[in-house]
Design a protein around this motif. Structure first.
Motif, mmCIF file in Angstrom:
data_model
loop_
_atom_site.group_PDB
_atom_site.id
_atom_site.type_symbol
_atom_site.label_atom_id
_atom_site.label_comp_id
_atom_site.label_asym_id
_atom_site.label_seq_id
_atom_site.Cartn_x
_atom_site.Cartn_y
_atom_site.Cartn_z
ATOM 1 N N ILE A 1 10.837 0.098 -3.235
ATOM 2 C CA ILE A 1 10.557 -1.104 -2.446
ATOM 3 C C ILE A 1 10.001 -2.224 -3.321
ATOM 4 O O ILE A 1 10.225 -3.408 -3.054
ATOM 5 C CB ILE A 1 9.599 -0.777 -1.285
ATOM 6 N N TYR A 2 9.279 -1.894 -4.380
ATOM 7 C CA TYR A 2 8.714 -2.907 -5.277
ATOM 8 C C TYR A 2 9.820 -3.773 -5.869
ATOM 9 O O TYR A 2 9.700 -5.005 -5.937
ATOM 10 C CB TYR A 2 7.930 -2.217 -6.392
ATOM 11 N N PHE A 3 10.910 -3.142 -6.290
ATOM 12 C CA PHE A 3 11.993 -3.896 -6.907
ATOM 13 C C PHE A 3 12.940 -4.495 -5.875
ATOM 14 O O PHE A 3 13.585 -5.509 -6.143
ATOM 15 C CB PHE A 3 12.754 -2.993 -7.890
ATOM 16 N N PHE B 1 10.028 -1.538 -18.849
ATOM 17 C CA PHE B 1 11.365 -0.987 -18.651
ATOM 18 C C PHE B 1 11.305 0.481 -18.242
ATOM 19 O O PHE B 1 12.082 0.924 -17.387
ATOM 20 C CB PHE B 1 12.201 -1.128 -19.921
ATOM 21 N N SER B 2 10.396 1.245 -18.833
ATOM 22 C CA SER B 2 10.279 2.665 -18.482
ATOM 23 C C SER B 2 9.922 2.828 -17.009
ATOM 24 O O SER B 2 10.463 3.693 -16.312
ATOM 25 C CB SER B 2 9.219 3.336 -19.352
ATOM 26 N N GLU B 3 9.010 1.984 -16.526
ATOM 27 C CA GLU B 3 8.637 2.044 -15.110
ATOM 28 C C GLU B 3 9.855 1.758 -14.234
ATOM 29 O O GLU B 3 10.120 2.477 -13.262
ATOM 30 C CB GLU B 3 7.537 1.028 -14.834
ATOM 31 N N PRO C 1 0.796 -1.232 0.000
ATOM 32 C CA PRO C 1 0.000 0.000 0.000
ATOM 33 C C PRO C 1 0.821 1.272 0.000
ATOM 34 O O PRO C 1 0.327 2.319 -0.400
ATOM 35 C CB PRO C 1 -0.823 -0.123 1.286
ATOM 36 N N GLY C 2 2.083 1.209 0.432
ATOM 37 C CA GLY C 2 2.909 2.410 0.403
ATOM 38 C C GLY C 2 3.543 2.664 -0.940
ATOM 39 O O GLY C 2 4.098 3.739 -1.190
ATOM 40 N N TRP C 3 3.459 1.661 -1.850
ATOM 41 C CA TRP C 3 4.088 1.785 -3.174
ATOM 42 C C TRP C 3 3.097 2.386 -4.156
ATOM 43 O O TRP C 3 1.890 2.203 -4.049
ATOM 44 C CB TRP C 3 4.528 0.407 -3.672
ATOM 45 N N TYR C 4 3.612 3.101 -5.123
ATOM 46 C CA TYR C 4 2.756 3.671 -6.161
ATOM 47 C C TYR C 4 3.549 3.800 -7.451
ATOM 48 O O TYR C 4 4.763 3.989 -7.456
ATOM 49 C CB TYR C 4 2.202 5.029 -5.739
ATOM 50 N N ILE D 1 11.814 4.610 -11.773
ATOM 51 C CA ILE D 1 11.894 4.354 -10.336
ATOM 52 C C ILE D 1 13.349 4.273 -9.892
ATOM 53 O O ILE D 1 13.736 4.814 -8.859
ATOM 54 C CB ILE D 1 11.126 3.069 -9.984
ATOM 55 N N TRP D 2 14.183 3.604 -10.689
ATOM 56 C CA TRP D 2 15.609 3.497 -10.359
ATOM 57 C C TRP D 2 16.271 4.872 -10.371
ATOM 58 O O TRP D 2 17.058 5.204 -9.474
ATOM 59 C CB TRP D 2 16.285 2.569 -11.368
ATOM 60 N N TYR D 3 15.945 5.670 -11.352
ATOM 61 C CA TYR D 3 16.593 6.980 -11.500
ATOM 62 C C TYR D 3 16.208 7.924 -10.369
ATOM 63 O O TYR D 3 17.046 8.622 -9.798
ATOM 64 C CB TYR D 3 16.216 7.584 -12.851
ATOM 65 N N ALA D 4 14.909 7.945 -10.014
ATOM 66 C CA ALA D 4 14.450 8.840 -8.952
ATOM 67 C C ALA D 4 14.895 8.368 -7.577
ATOM 68 O O ALA D 4 15.156 9.174 -6.686
ATOM 69 C CB ALA D 4 12.933 8.967 -8.998
#
Length: 434
Positions: free
Chosen positions: A314-316, A298-300, A234-237, A304-307
């Motif tokens: 946490i998802y990854f 891949f864009s997602e 729930p904390g992931w978006y 996420i990796w860049y930011a």
């Protein structure tokens, strides 16, 4: 008689899933959610194919569209398949029994430790924040409720309290199924009614109906993905999650249409009504949406990796900090994209029934792997893949897919396999790729 075989598979699956519920009730909830999403994404992708054909007034696809319409007709089964999940909500979703009160206190406690820590790396997603399983204060089996990241997550969940509430969750679920039943019964009902009457007005009705239906389809698909899969964390978006959910279904639906119609041809149920030209175009669509799926996925990951925002990464972390999940992550890249990409890249491959059929079955198999990857890491978080209970997942997939296909295949005994009443049928029969 294929539906009888599917019914046997469903019966065996229900028995195995029942045993899983009795012996490992905690795992059963995640296993069944995984199996349900496998069926749901297939259905959603089939709806997309039908809607886009009516929106564009396509003539080439008339002879293959009924295959997708049969899958769409299975919408009446989806609410019943969803019912077992209602008994597992408190085990699946961390927010289900969460106390969302005290927003101000949670924010105050969250800000104080963060300020005392004085660590800019954490504020900006630095190295310590991403160190491993301890991310967000989550050691295996231990949650430090006083850790700054957990306090921040609690404050974030408090802000989502109105959305993540029991009553609103059920209202949205009823709304999704209401929309889907409306879309599914119209798409299939109008098409078979046209077979019986030959009334061209059904073509006009389907074209007009598809515009608002597409809008509601997109919204319901996205928010159902948020509610039933994304809120496992729930904390992931991720603003791209709904698009990825859609792309998964689209690729799967094209693979199913190819596999099913090739089965019809092998059984002698259809002849040259569905020919090489149709498989060439279906292959192009499957290939194109496979690239779209890879692009979105891949864009997602890249964004996420860049930011490097802790609430996003946490998802990854769940899928990378353990070696078994890391290997599955790499396997999906290879099996879901690289292999079918090169198999279906050439024009000749798309015009070869054996090759395109193999690629379709391959993508259906990898669809099962991708669904497992999306849901099962939340069972016993931060732990390796629990292979010992995989029989529960197999049983749940057999149950849900078996029940769904039993209904769909049984429908094929009662209706023409080709939309013979469609006024554009002759264009499809004489279709030639330029």
């Amino acid at each position: 008689g294929a539906w009888k075989m599917s019914a046997v598979i469903a019966a065996i699956g229900i028995a195995v899933a029942g045993a899983g519920f009795a012996l490992q009730s905690e795992r059963f909830g995640f296993s069944y959610l995984y199996a349900f999403t496998v069926v749901l994404t297939l259905w959603l992708g089939s709806v997309f194919f039908c809607l886009i054909q009516h929106l564009t007034g396509a003539g080439w696809s008339v002879t293959v569209r009924r295959a997708s319409e049969f899958f769409v007709s299975g919408v009446v089964v989806l609410p019943f398949l969803f019912l077992p999940l209602l008994t597992q909500l408190d085990k699946l979703y961390p927010w289900w029994n969460e106390d969302h009160s005290g927003v101000a206190q949670a924010q105050e406690h969250a800000q104080a430790p963060a300020a005392q820590a004085g660590a800019p790396e954490e504020a900006h997603g630095g190295h310590d924040t991403h160190a491993g399983p301890g991310h967000h204060g989550r050691q295996p089996g231990v949650i430090d409720h006083h850790a700054p990241h957990h306090q921040l997550e609690s404050a974030l969940l408090a802000k989502k309290g109105a959305f993540l509430s029991h009553g609103f969750f059920f209202i949205r679920a009823l709304l999704y199924f209401g929309i889907w039943l409306w879309i599914g019964t119209r798409l299939f009902g109008y098409s078979v009614a046209q077979d019986a009457t030959g009334d061209k007005q059904y073509t006009v009705k389907l074209g007009r109906f598809s515009a608002p239906a597409t809008f509601l389809y997109a919204l319901s698909l996205t928010f159902a993905g948020f509610d039933w899969v994304m809120s496992l964390e729930p904390g992931w978006y991720s603003t791209m999650f709904g698009v990825r959910f859609f792309a998964t279904g689209a690729v799967t639906s094209f693979a199913c249409i190819i596999a099913l119609t090739l089965g019809w041809k092998k059984a002698g149920l259809v002849g040259e009504e569905i020919n090489t030209e149709h498989y060439h175009d279906l292959g192009k669509l499957m290939f194109g949406f496979l690239i779209f799926w890879a692009y979105v996925t891949f864009s997602e990951f890249m964004l996420i990796w860049y930011a490097a925002i802790p609430e996003e990464t946490i998802y990854f972390h769940r899928r990378w900090d353990d070696s078994s999940w890391r290997m599955l992550s790499v396997a999906i890249v290879v099996l879901k994209f690289i292999v079918p990409f090169y198999v279906t890249l050439s024009r000749n491959a798309k015009r070869n029934n054996g090759v395109i059929g193999f690629a379709a079955l391959w993508l259906l198999a990898t669809h099962l792997i991708e669904g497992y990857y999306a849901v099962m890491p939340y069972y016993q978080p931060w732990q390796p893949i629990q292979w010992g209970g995989v029989w529960i997942e197999i049983g749940c997939v057999m149950a849900t897919v078996g029940v769904y296909l039993t209904y769909v295949l049984r429908k094929m005994n009662n209706h023409s396999l080709i939309a013979v009443g469609d006024p554009r049928l002759s264009r499809s029969l004489n279709f030639q790729n330029q």
